[in-house]
Write an enzyme that holds these catalytic residues in place. Sequence first.
Site, mmCIF file in Angstrom:
data_model
loop_
_atom_site.group_PDB
_atom_site.id
_atom_site.type_symbol
_atom_site.label_atom_id
_atom_site.label_comp_id
_atom_site.label_asym_id
_atom_site.label_seq_id
_atom_site.Cartn_x
_atom_site.Cartn_y
_atom_site.Cartn_z
ATOM 1 C CE1 TYR A 142 -3.285 -2.638 0.955
ATOM 2 C CE2 TYR A 142 -4.689 -0.912 1.438
ATOM 3 C CZ TYR A 142 -4.594 -1.984 1.039
ATOM 4 O OH TYR A 142 -5.937 -3.009 1.507
ATOM 5 C CE LYS A 190 2.307 -17.784 -2.681
ATOM 6 N NZ LYS A 190 1.945 -19.483 -2.526
ATOM 7 C CG ASP A 222 -1.472 -20.164 -1.071
ATOM 8 O OD1 ASP A 222 -0.608 -20.585 0.053
ATOM 9 O OD2 ASP A 222 -0.759 -21.100 -2.350
ATOM 10 C CG ASP A 246 -7.950 -5.485 1.670
ATOM 11 O OD1 ASP A 246 -8.973 -4.161 2.469
ATOM 12 O OD2 ASP A 246 -7.582 -5.141 0.811
ATOM 13 C CG ASP A 250 -13.947 -7.609 2.096
ATOM 14 O OD1 ASP A 250 -13.428 -7.072 3.402
ATOM 15 O OD2 ASP A 250 -13.855 -6.739 0.974
HETATM 16 C C1 IPM Z 1 -10.687 -1.329 4.230
HETATM 17 C C2 IPM Z 1 -10.183 -1.504 2.949
HETATM 18 C C3 IPM Z 1 -9.602 -0.469 2.870
HETATM 19 C C4 IPM Z 1 -7.810 -0.942 2.340
HETATM 20 C C5 IPM Z 1 -9.541 0.914 1.532
HETATM 21 C C6 IPM Z 1 -11.078 1.465 1.216
HETATM 22 C C7 IPM Z 1 -8.736 1.308 0.731
HETATM 23 O O1 IPM Z 1 -10.932 -1.917 1.932
HETATM 24 O O2 IPM Z 1 -10.032 -0.944 5.221
HETATM 25 O O3 IPM Z 1 -10.068 -2.836 4.840
HETATM 26 O O4 IPM Z 1 -7.894 -1.280 1.225
HETATM 27 O O5 IPM Z 1 -7.511 -1.352 3.417
HETATM 28 MG MG MG Z 2 -10.837 -3.667 2.068
#
Ligand code: IPM
Ligand code: MG
Length: 353
Positions: A142, A190, A222, A246, A250
């Site tokens: 990032y 990884k 993975d 990240d 999710d």
């Molecule tokens: C998160 C989000 C952010 C990230 C985005 C919106 C930049 O997906 O906080 O997980 O990737 O960190």
């Molecule tokens: Mg995210």
Amino acid sequence: MELKIALLPGDGIGPEIIAQAVGVLNAVEAKYGHKFTYTKALVGACAIDATGNPYPDETHQVCLDSDVVLFGAIGDPKYDNNPTSKVRPEQGLLAMRKKLGLFANLRPIQLFDSLADRSPLKREVVEGADFVCVRELTSGMYFGEPQGRDEANTYAVDTCKYTREEIERIVRLAFDLAGKRRGHLTVVDKANVLETSRLWREVAQGIAPEYPEIKLDYMFVDNAAMQIIRQPTYFDVVVTENMFGDILTDEASVISGSLGMLPSASVGSQVALFEPIHGSYPQAAGKNIANPMATILSAAMLLEHVGLTDEGTAVRKAVDAALAAGVVTEDLAQKGEKCYSTSEVGEYIAQQI
Ligand code: IPM
Ligand code: MG
């Protein structure tokens, strides 16, 4: 207790979910006799529209002058499909994390009992799942340089870079957290391909002797992506680099039943920040349909962070009560079941307190 809270609603559904979290905090304030004061500030697309900068200096100052920050969401589709736009809302979030020194993002993945049958995964798989993902937040791909394109626009580059120091502080934090939980730490990387991952392992191995009571293991990312939904109860504390964290969180949100359920805390050297892990869900903005629970649970983490543990527990119990009563937004409602609006869910939870 007197508490100064910076409120950064951000974009999309941000303002709606933050409003519900504030309603819940108001209820806590009244019930327990605290004094919470709020200062609102801009971040993201709304900040670009107003000032040209996704994280204006005034916003940074508001955060520094507060005890804690409560943040909604960031992002606007008008910037997403415009790869040439120089300034993007997400840069505001990254700048905020970097400037506030928020290097650790704690994302607890927990199954609420009343949601076991709402998860897309089978009850027997998700039952008992309870782990925390510690995501490194201010380095890696990032932020690594170089990042960008060559002049002729023939290639693009992102760089994953980690210093020993950056790895050490996050791995230590994860060891400490594991010590307060079930004593099991998994480093996700990884290392079979990436040099940064091999440095992560080396650093973790170097620290491990200081924590003899912690069971430490390693998993390739993975494989971890698979194990998280195959056997989520295996995990206690997971520590991983920015991008892997990240993606995995999710994915892990599915365990809880919805991405709209997962709160997070970002901590570091200065003020701590609390935010739902989901994004700005622009399709739902202004419709009063988004799930406010992740933000309300982020407010619970905020209360616990400043030592108001009973208050945090009260908020969690109130969320539980809403789930048990079926007072849920459309993302959680089952076929044929009545679903409630963002504000109805928020008000119900506030009333429980
Ligand atoms: C998160 C989000 C952010 C990230 C985005 C919106 C930049 O997906 O906080 O997980 O990737 O960190
Ligand atoms: Mg995210």
